[in-house]
Write an enzyme that holds these catalytic residues in place. Structure first.
Site, short mmCIF file in Angstrom:
data_model
loop_
_atom_site.label_atom_id
_atom_site.label_comp_id
_atom_site.label_asym_id
_atom_site.label_seq_id
_atom_site.Cartn_x
_atom_site.Cartn_y
_atom_site.Cartn_z
N SER A 132 3.33 10.28 1.37
CA SER A 132 3.00 9.10 2.17
C SER A 132 3.72 7.87 1.62
O SER A 132 4.95 7.84 1.60
CB SER A 132 1.48 8.92 2.20
OG SER A 132 1.07 8.11 3.27
N ASP A 228 -5.61 -7.51 -2.70
CA ASP A 228 -4.95 -8.69 -2.13
C ASP A 228 -3.48 -8.40 -1.86
O ASP A 228 -2.95 -8.75 -0.80
CB ASP A 228 -5.08 -9.90 -3.07
CG ASP A 228 -6.51 -10.43 -3.13
OD1 ASP A 228 -7.30 -10.11 -2.21
OD2 ASP A 228 -6.83 -11.15 -4.09
N HIS A 287 -2.97 15.16 6.68
CA HIS A 287 -2.05 14.29 5.96
C HIS A 287 -2.08 14.59 4.46
O HIS A 287 -1.07 14.44 3.78
CB HIS A 287 -2.43 12.84 6.23
CG HIS A 287 -1.53 11.83 5.62
ND1 HIS A 287 -0.15 11.83 5.78
CD2 HIS A 287 -1.80 10.75 4.83
CE1 HIS A 287 0.37 10.81 5.12
NE2 HIS A 287 -0.61 10.15 4.54
#
Length: 307
Positions: A132, A228, A287
Site C-alpha cells: 500500500s 497531524d 487489501h
C-alpha cells in the site's frame, strides 16, 4: 479488512505480461500523537528490525502501509528467513511505529529515508517489498534509485491516484477524538478507545488495526502515528509522484482478488513505468494480503525470487 475493498477484480493480460490467480495528572486526557520531532528537510533515522539469514543473497526489505508498522511483517519475515536463508529487514516509515515524526510525509521524503537507512547499513542493493503506502514508497525508490533495487514487489497498490476506497479521513478524525483515562491497564485502555472509535470506524478488523498504534507513556496513552502530518498529507499519500523514468528490473504487482486497489485501469501506467512487471492476484485475499493469506503471500514471493 475486506470492508475497505469490496470490489473483486480479476484481469486478463496479453503479451509478456501475465495476470493470473495464485493458489496521570488528569483523569481523562485526549490521546495525542507521540512526539519525536525531526527536521523537515533531511532524512530521518528510521527504526527497523533485522531477521538475520545465513545466506549471502540480496536482503529483503519490507515497507508497511498507512497506519502500519514494521511489526506487520514480523511473522512473514521469520518465515522467509527460514525458507530462503536471506536477511530480512522490516522498517517503520517516518511518522509511524517508532520512527521519528516529521511535518513532511511525501513519497520522495520516505524514499530518501530508506536510501539513508540502506546507506547506514551498508546495503548496496535490496529486494524491496512494499504494501500500500509502502508499495508507493518502494516504487518511488525504484524509479529514483534503480541501482538500489534488485527486484521489486508491490503489494496491492498501483502507481496511480488511489481513489477514496478507504475512509481514512474518518479514521484520523476518530483517532483524534479519542479520550482515554490515565493509569489504566492496557487492555482496559484499548477497550475504552475502541468503544470511542466505533461510531466512525464500523469494521472491527479496522479498529483492531488502528489500535495497534495506541501506546502507553508514563501512565498516559498516546497514538504513536503522527495524525497531524498524515491528515495534512493525505492527498499526496493517495496520489503518486509524476515520473518520466522507468524501472527495468524484475517487478511483481501482487493484488488481492477481493481488493480494488489494482484494477485494469492501472495496467497502462504500470506498463509504462515498470515494463517488466508481472501482475498476479491471490484468491480470497483483501487489501491485507499478507494477513489474509500469509502462506500464499510467502509462496508468491519465493517463486518471484527464483524467476
Amino acid at each position: 479488512m475486506s470492508a475497505l475493498c469490496r470490489m473483486i477484480h480479476r484481469g486478463v493480460l496479453s503479451g509478456r505480461w501475465s495476470c493470473r490467480l495464485l493458489a496521570g495528572q488528569q483523569d481523562v486526557c485526549g490521546v495525542s500523537a507521540t512526539v519525536r520531532a525531526a527536521s523537515s528537510s533531511s532524512p530521518v533515522n528510521l527504526t527497523y528490525d533485522v531477521f538475520d539469514g545465513k545466506g549471502e543473497s540480496t536482503p529483503l526489505v519490507f515497507l508497511h502501509g498507512l497506519f502500519g508498522s514494521k511489526s506487520n511483517f514480523h511473522s512473514i519475515a521469520k518465515s522467509l528467513v527460514q525458507r530462503t536463508g536471506r536477511k530480512v529487514l522490516t522498517v517503520d516509515a517516518r511518522n509511524h511505529g517508532n520512527s521519528p515524526h516529521s511535518p513532511v510525509l511525501t513519497y520522495e521524503a520516505m524514499s530518501s529515508d530508506l536510501k539513508h537507512l540502506l546507506s547506514q547499513l551498508r546495503i548496496e542493493k535490496c529486494i524491496l517489498i512494499g504494501h500500500s503506502m509502502g508499495g508507493k514508497t518502494a516504487m518511488t525508490t525504484a524509479l529514483m534509485q534503480p541501482g538500489l533495487v534488485e527486484r521489486l514487489v508491490v503489494v496491492d497498490i498501483s502507481p496511480t491516484q488511489t481513489t477514496a476506497r478507504g475512509n481514512f479521513q474518518y479514521y484520523i478524525r476518530a483517532m483524534q477524538e479519542v479520550k482515554v483515562s490515565s493509569n489504566l491497564p492496557r487492555s482496559t485502555a484499548r477497550r475504552m478507545a475502541e468503544d470511542q472509535l466505533r461510531s466512525l470506524v464500523k469494521e472491527h478488523s479496522v479498529r483492531q488495526f488502528l489500535l495497534t498504534n495506541l501506546v502507553e507513556q508514563n501512565g498516559h496513552y498516546a497514538w504513536r502515528v503522527n495524525l497531524d502530518s498524515i491528515s495534512a498529507h493525505l492527498d499526496s499519500i493517495m496520489s503518486f509522484p509524476s515520473f518520466d523514468t522507468v524501472y527495468e528490473g524484475p517487478t511483481l504487482f501482487l493484488g488481492g482478488a477481493n481488493s480494488a486497489y489494482i484494477s485494469s485501469d492501472d495496467y497502462p501506467e504500470i506498463q509504462r513505468l515498470f515494463p517488466y512487471a508481472d501482475i498476479q492476484y491471490i484468491p480470497d485475499a483483501s487489501h491485507w494480503i499478507h494477513a489474509d493469506k500469509p502462506l500464499d503471500f510467502i509462496s508468491s514471493i519465493i517463486t518471484f525470487l527464483h524467476s
